[in-house]
Design a protein around this motif. Sequence first.
Motif, PDB file in Angstrom:
ATOM      1  N   TRP A  94      38.695  81.922  -8.468  1.00 54.80           N
ATOM      2  CA  TRP A  94      38.227  80.915  -7.507  1.00 54.80           C
ATOM      3  C   TRP A  94      36.869  81.287  -6.908  1.00 54.80           C
ATOM      4  CZ3 TRP A  94      42.344  84.213  -7.108  1.00 54.80           C
ATOM      5  CH2 TRP A  94      42.171  85.317  -6.267  1.00 54.80           C
ATOM      6  N   GLY A  95      36.344  82.475  -7.256  1.00 57.79           N
ATOM      7  CA  GLY A  95      35.206  83.042  -6.537  1.00 57.79           C
ATOM      8  C   GLY A  95      33.877  82.368  -6.751  1.00 57.79           C
ATOM      9  N   ALA A  96      33.551  81.948  -7.989  1.00 60.73           N
ATOM     10  CA  ALA A  96      32.233  81.377  -8.269  1.00 60.73           C
ATOM     11  C   ALA A  96      31.989  80.092  -7.491  1.00 60.73           C
ATOM     12  CB  ALA A  96      32.086  81.122  -9.769  1.00 60.73           C
ATOM     13  N   PHE A  97      33.067  79.386  -7.152  1.00 59.74           N
ATOM     14  CA  PHE A  97      32.963  78.113  -6.443  1.00 59.74           C
ATOM     15  C   PHE A  97      32.159  78.246  -5.148  1.00 59.74           C
ATOM     16  CE2 PHE A  97      34.930  75.114  -3.319  1.00 59.74           C
ATOM     17  CZ  PHE A  97      34.532  73.923  -3.910  1.00 59.74           C
ATOM     18  N   SER A  98      32.240  79.380  -4.493  1.00 60.43           N
ATOM     19  CA  SER A  98      31.569  79.558  -3.204  1.00 60.43           C
ATOM     20  C   SER A  98      30.082  79.866  -3.333  1.00 60.43           C
ATOM     21  CB  SER A  98      32.252  80.689  -2.414  1.00 60.43           C
ATOM     22  OG  SER A  98      33.544  80.302  -2.014  1.00 60.43           O
ATOM     23  N   PHE A  99      29.573  79.977  -4.552  1.00 59.41           N
ATOM     24  CA  PHE A  99      28.151  80.283  -4.741  1.00 59.41           C
ATOM     25  C   PHE A  99      27.344  79.094  -5.254  1.00 59.41           C
ATOM     26  CE2 PHE A  99      30.335  84.299  -4.861  1.00 59.41           C
ATOM     27  CZ  PHE A  99      29.471  85.169  -4.203  1.00 59.41           C
ATOM     28  N   PHE A 100      28.025  77.990  -5.573  1.00 57.16           N
ATOM     29  CA  PHE A 100      27.329  76.848  -6.164  1.00 57.16           C
ATOM     30  C   PHE A 100      27.720  75.552  -5.453  1.00 57.16           C
ATOM     31  CE2 PHE A 100      27.982  80.172  -9.303  1.00 57.16           C
ATOM     32  CZ  PHE A 100      26.678  80.442  -9.668  1.00 57.16           C
ATOM     33  N   ASP A 116      18.430  77.146 -13.248  1.00 65.33           N
ATOM     34  CA  ASP A 116      18.814  75.745 -13.072  1.00 65.33           C
ATOM     35  C   ASP A 116      19.795  75.565 -11.912  1.00 65.33           C
ATOM     36  OD1 ASP A 116      17.288  74.947 -15.262  1.00 65.33           O
ATOM     37  OD2 ASP A 116      18.937  75.279 -16.681  1.00 65.33           O
ATOM     38  N   LEU A 117      20.221  76.682 -11.334  1.00 60.28           N
ATOM     39  CA  LEU A 117      21.243  76.634 -10.283  1.00 60.28           C
ATOM     40  C   LEU A 117      20.751  77.177  -8.945  1.00 60.28           C
ATOM     41  CD1 LEU A 117      24.157  78.041 -12.489  1.00 60.28           C
ATOM     42  CD2 LEU A 117      23.715  75.639 -11.962  1.00 60.28           C
ATOM     43  N   TRP A 118      19.882  78.165  -8.987  1.00 58.26           N
ATOM     44  CA  TRP A 118      19.328  78.775  -7.775  1.00 58.26           C
ATOM     45  C   TRP A 118      17.811  78.702  -7.818  1.00 58.26           C
ATOM     46  CZ3 TRP A 118      23.030  83.347  -8.912  1.00 58.26           C
ATOM     47  CH2 TRP A 118      24.250  83.142  -8.265  1.00 58.26           C
ATOM     48  N   ASP A 119      17.156  78.993  -6.684  1.00 58.64           N
ATOM     49  CA  ASP A 119      15.705  78.843  -6.631  1.00 58.64           C
ATOM     50  C   ASP A 119      14.999  79.988  -7.368  1.00 58.64           C
ATOM     51  OD1 ASP A 119      14.495  80.830  -4.246  1.00 58.64           O
ATOM     52  OD2 ASP A 119      16.615  80.299  -4.010  1.00 58.64           O
ATOM     53  N   LYS A 120      13.900  79.636  -7.995  1.00 60.85           N
ATOM     54  CA  LYS A 120      13.143  80.543  -8.855  1.00 60.85           C
ATOM     55  C   LYS A 120      12.606  81.748  -8.093  1.00 60.85           C
ATOM     56  CE  LYS A 120       9.188  80.569 -12.025  1.00 60.85           C
ATOM     57  NZ  LYS A 120       8.116  79.725 -12.644  1.00 60.85           N
ATOM     58  N   VAL A 121      12.137  81.532  -6.871  1.00 67.23           N
ATOM     59  CA  VAL A 121      11.525  82.618  -6.096  1.00 67.23           C
ATOM     60  C   VAL A 121      12.540  83.736  -5.833  1.00 67.23           C
ATOM     61  CG1 VAL A 121      10.478  83.243  -3.882  1.00 67.23           C
ATOM     62  CG2 VAL A 121       9.804  81.120  -5.033  1.00 67.23           C
ATOM     63  N   SER A 122      13.751  83.349  -5.396  1.00 67.35           N
ATOM     64  CA  SER A 122      14.785  84.342  -5.096  1.00 67.35           C
ATOM     65  C   SER A 122      15.211  85.104  -6.346  1.00 67.35           C
ATOM     66  CB  SER A 122      16.010  83.663  -4.470  1.00 67.35           C
ATOM     67  OG  SER A 122      15.695  83.089  -3.226  1.00 67.35           O
ATOM     68  N   LYS A 149      23.823  86.585   0.175  1.00 67.44           N
ATOM     69  CA  LYS A 149      22.952  85.515   0.688  1.00 67.44           C
ATOM     70  C   LYS A 149      23.199  84.180  -0.009  1.00 67.44           C
ATOM     71  CE  LYS A 149      19.273  88.757   1.905  1.00 67.44           C
ATOM     72  NZ  LYS A 149      17.917  89.261   1.554  1.00 67.44           N
ATOM     73  N   ARG A 150      23.909  84.197  -1.137  1.00 60.08           N
ATOM     74  CA  ARG A 150      24.141  82.966  -1.905  1.00 60.08           C
ATOM     75  C   ARG A 150      25.469  82.289  -1.569  1.00 60.08           C
ATOM     76  NH1 ARG A 150      19.892  84.741  -3.087  1.00 60.08           N
ATOM     77  NH2 ARG A 150      19.246  83.114  -1.684  1.00 60.08           N
ATOM     78  N   ILE A 151      26.311  82.946  -0.778  1.00 59.67           N
ATOM     79  CA  ILE A 151      27.628  82.373  -0.475  1.00 59.67           C
ATOM     80  C   ILE A 151      27.466  81.090   0.335  1.00 59.67           C
ATOM     81  CG2 ILE A 151      29.824  82.726   0.712  1.00 59.67           C
ATOM     82  CD1 ILE A 151      29.517  85.714   0.140  1.00 59.67           C
ATOM     83  N   LYS A 152      28.102  80.041  -0.144  1.00 64.06           N
ATOM     84  CA  LYS A 152      28.044  78.739   0.529  1.00 64.06           C
ATOM     85  C   LYS A 152      29.230  78.594   1.477  1.00 64.06           C
ATOM     86  CE  LYS A 152      24.575  77.851  -2.166  1.00 64.06           C
ATOM     87  NZ  LYS A 152      23.180  77.918  -1.657  1.00 64.06           N
ATOM     88  N   SER A 153      29.245  77.489   2.181  1.00 63.89           N
ATOM     89  CA  SER A 153      30.267  77.278   3.218  1.00 63.89           C
ATOM     90  C   SER A 153      31.508  76.539   2.714  1.00 63.89           C
ATOM     91  CB  SER A 153      29.661  76.488   4.388  1.00 63.89           C
ATOM     92  OG  SER A 153      29.192  75.224   3.943  1.00 63.89           O
ATOM     93  N   GLN A 154      31.617  76.345   1.371  1.00 64.05           N
ATOM     94  CA  GLN A 154      32.783  75.645   0.856  1.00 64.05           C
ATOM     95  C   GLN A 154      34.074  76.358   1.277  1.00 64.05           C
ATOM     96  OE1 GLN A 154      30.051  76.221  -1.030  1.00 64.05           O
ATOM     97  NE2 GLN A 154      30.045  74.993  -2.893  1.00 64.05           N
ATOM     98  N   THR A 155      35.038  75.562   1.647  1.00 58.18           N
ATOM     99  CA  THR A 155      36.343  76.118   1.986  1.00 58.18           C
ATOM    100  C   THR A 155      37.193  76.175   0.721  1.00 58.18           C
ATOM    101  OG1 THR A 155      36.257  75.218   4.223  1.00 58.18           O
ATOM    102  CG2 THR A 155      38.422  75.833   3.379  1.00 58.18           C
TER     103      THR A 155
END
Length: 256
Positions: A94-100, A116-122, A149-155
């Motif tokens: 279930w872990g990848a869900f919180s990063f995208f 294609d999923l995260w910003d190029k600079v980072s 730093k990539r963890i999103k707020s999805q529950t």
Amino acid sequence: MVPTVIEYKPQPLLSRYVESYLHIKSGDGFSKSIIPHHSFVLTVKLKGNHKYQTNTNLDVNSLPSISLTGLRKTAKHNILSKDTEIFIIKFQPWGAFSFFKRPMHQLNEIGISAYDLWDKVSLNHLSEQLLESEDDQTKLVKLEDFLLKRIKSQTIDIRIVEAISVMAQNQGSIKIKEVASSINLSIDTFEKKFREITGGTPKQIATIIRMNSAIKNIQKYSSFTNLAHDFGYFDQSHFIREFKSFTGKTPTEFLI
């Protein structure tokens, strides 16, 4: 130079999301078949060349420098050139869900570029930090800092975590209706939530868990018929057919 493969466990703040890390240095080259895993993996290439083949597509393909790979039904053959160095992040189911920012079943492919999923600079900054790090432990710290730093707020619906735990406890040999009932969800709701969070259907994850469990225990059996029965396969032929699809080999070939 002999290839080195070192496994690390994540720090406490990431253990909810990440199962483990593999740090691989290929030396004179490295080729290995990887059986399907029950979760997404993120591969970060520091140097060299990382290619792959699958049982269903024998073309040799190169992975992007940082790539996400979803659930697979068949083995993937990793090919690392001389002096290649990679980190593989194995997420919890279930872990990848919180990063995208999207349902995981939309990302169920091999080698989606992280650009294609995260910003190029980072991502460029991460690559620079890893290349400049003088030791392996520092590389791991930089990688974990990036992930935090990539963890999103999805529950994450705890019922899906519980469902996967039930599957694991039963080594994948359990009816999906029983799993849904154990967490008080209808089949339709369960399957929709499950695909969104894990990227696969409950049946697909259960199948992967069951076959991985059978493989871990295969040397304890003198009879494939008994093994097939104990892990809930219809008969020996059914087991061998699924085993070959899963690994690319028959059980006998696998044990050689």
